[in-house]
Design an enzyme around this catalytic site. Structure first.
Site, mmCIF file in Angstrom:
data_model
loop_
_atom_site.group_PDB
_atom_site.id
_atom_site.type_symbol
_atom_site.label_atom_id
_atom_site.label_comp_id
_atom_site.label_asym_id
_atom_site.label_seq_id
_atom_site.Cartn_x
_atom_site.Cartn_y
_atom_site.Cartn_z
ATOM 1 N N ARG A 184 -49.619 19.729 -46.392
ATOM 2 C CA ARG A 184 -50.693 20.720 -46.275
ATOM 3 C C ARG A 184 -51.046 20.913 -44.814
ATOM 4 O O ARG A 184 -51.113 19.946 -44.066
ATOM 5 C CB ARG A 184 -51.925 20.232 -47.045
ATOM 6 N N ARG A 202 -62.070 17.142 -40.868
ATOM 7 C CA ARG A 202 -62.537 17.186 -42.257
ATOM 8 C C ARG A 202 -63.405 15.974 -42.569
ATOM 9 O O ARG A 202 -64.388 16.081 -43.309
ATOM 10 C CB ARG A 202 -61.343 17.251 -43.217
HETATM 11 P P1 AMP Z 1 -59.719 20.116 -50.852
HETATM 12 O O1 AMP Z 1 -58.484 20.575 -51.558
HETATM 13 O O2 AMP Z 1 -60.835 19.791 -51.799
HETATM 14 O O3 AMP Z 1 -59.448 19.022 -49.864
HETATM 15 O O4 AMP Z 1 -60.232 21.383 -50.011
HETATM 16 C C1 AMP Z 1 -59.450 21.954 -48.992
HETATM 17 C C2 AMP Z 1 -60.299 22.887 -48.126
HETATM 18 O O5 AMP Z 1 -60.807 23.984 -48.911
HETATM 19 C C3 AMP Z 1 -61.559 22.249 -47.503
HETATM 20 O O6 AMP Z 1 -61.300 21.551 -46.313
HETATM 21 C C4 AMP Z 1 -62.428 23.492 -47.280
HETATM 22 O O7 AMP Z 1 -61.992 24.250 -46.156
HETATM 23 C C5 AMP Z 1 -62.130 24.322 -48.533
HETATM 24 N N1 AMP Z 1 -63.037 23.968 -49.643
HETATM 25 C C6 AMP Z 1 -62.686 23.397 -50.833
HETATM 26 N N2 AMP Z 1 -63.763 23.226 -51.612
HETATM 27 C C7 AMP Z 1 -64.824 23.682 -50.902
HETATM 28 C C8 AMP Z 1 -66.226 23.751 -51.150
HETATM 29 N N3 AMP Z 1 -66.758 23.311 -52.301
HETATM 30 N N4 AMP Z 1 -67.015 24.264 -50.176
HETATM 31 C C9 AMP Z 1 -66.508 24.722 -49.031
HETATM 32 N N5 AMP Z 1 -65.207 24.674 -48.713
HETATM 33 C C10 AMP Z 1 -64.361 24.161 -49.646
#
Ligand code: AMP
Ligand code: ADP
Length: 206
Positions: free
Chosen positions: A153, A164
């Site tokens: 990713r 992050r």
């Molecule tokens: P994840 O797959 O949960 O690690 O999410 C990957 C990226 O998507 C995050 O670093 C954010 O940029 C965005 N993202 C996912 N879920 C959210 C959320 N609930 N609020 C804001 N950004 C999100």
């Protein structure tokens, strides 16, 4: 059926636990990260808006996320929220259209998060999650489920992972006190193997 939130730093194993909970307990899986990656892959206006935030490791704006989630939630089925809410504003927004019954916090130290994310690979076609060290595919570079090519990713590069984690500490960690205050938070150590973490989460949901 109850609505459950899986909370924890990026890389704690939320998606891994979620896919098994969905299989075994029949939840509707709402992963905002997966939903956003689908929008990006399809090149929709929402995907184009989200992509910049995601590759920088920043959060996508709350209103965008709340609109996305509201469309997906089905009142008839228990929902497993994975990677949502990520801010107190999102948690408050969620309460305006559904209830949260239990929040499971997956606790994992920063060093282990960094280790897991640097070796995470996902299927570019179906999104299945692998790990080069702890959960490699049968055939190197190929998805066991659909045969798609495995990719790193964009946001699992070390400099973005660091960002992050900072964003998690600043914007999402306050949710621990928020849900603790509502008496619905359960803490689970996320450092054991996946089967052990799954058992501990299933226990916390009883
Ligand atoms: P994840 O797959 O949960 O690690 O999410 C990957 C990226 O998507 C995050 O670093 C954010 O940029 C965005 N993202 C996912 N879920 C959210 C959320 N609930 N609020 C804001 N950004 C999100
Ligand atoms: P999250 O959804 O919280 O970002 P993932 O479920 O994608 O986390 O897991 C991050 C990485 O760690 C993946 O490569 C996954 O295969 C691996 N992983 C998940 N749970 C465990 C575990 N209990 N032990 C070791 N590795 C794990």
């Amino acid at each position: 059926m109850r609505n459950v939130v899986l909370l924890g730093p990026p890389g704690a194993g939320k998606g891994t636990v979620a896919s098994r909970l969905v299989q075994e307990l029949g939840f509707l899986h709402v992963s905002t990260g997966d939903m956003l990656r689908e929008e990006v892959a399809k090149g929709t206006p929402l995907g184009q808006l989200a992509q910049g935030y995601m590759t920088r490791g920043e959060l996508v704006p709350d209103e965008v996320i709340l609109t996305l989630v509201r469309q997906r939630v089905d009142a008839k089925k228990g929902v497993l929220f994975d990677g949502f809410p990520r801010t107190v504003a999102q948690a408050e927004g969620l309460e305006r259209f559904t209830t949260v019954d239990v929040v499971v916090l997956l606790e994992l130290e920063r060093d282990e998060v960094v280790r897991r994310l640097s070796s995470r690979r996902i299927c570019g076609a179906c999104g299945a999650v692998y790990n080069l060290v702890t959960h490699p595919p049968v055939e190197p570079g190929r998805c066991d489920r659909c045969g798609g090519a495995l990719i790193l990713r964009d946001d699992d590069r070390p400099e973005v992972v660091a960002r992050r984690f900072e964003v998690y500490m600043r914007d999402s960690a306050p949710l621990v006190a928020y849900y603790e205050g509502r008496g619905i938070l359960r803490r689970v150590r996320a450092e054991g193997p996946p089967a052990e973490v799954f058992r501990a989460v299933a226990e916390a949901l009883r």
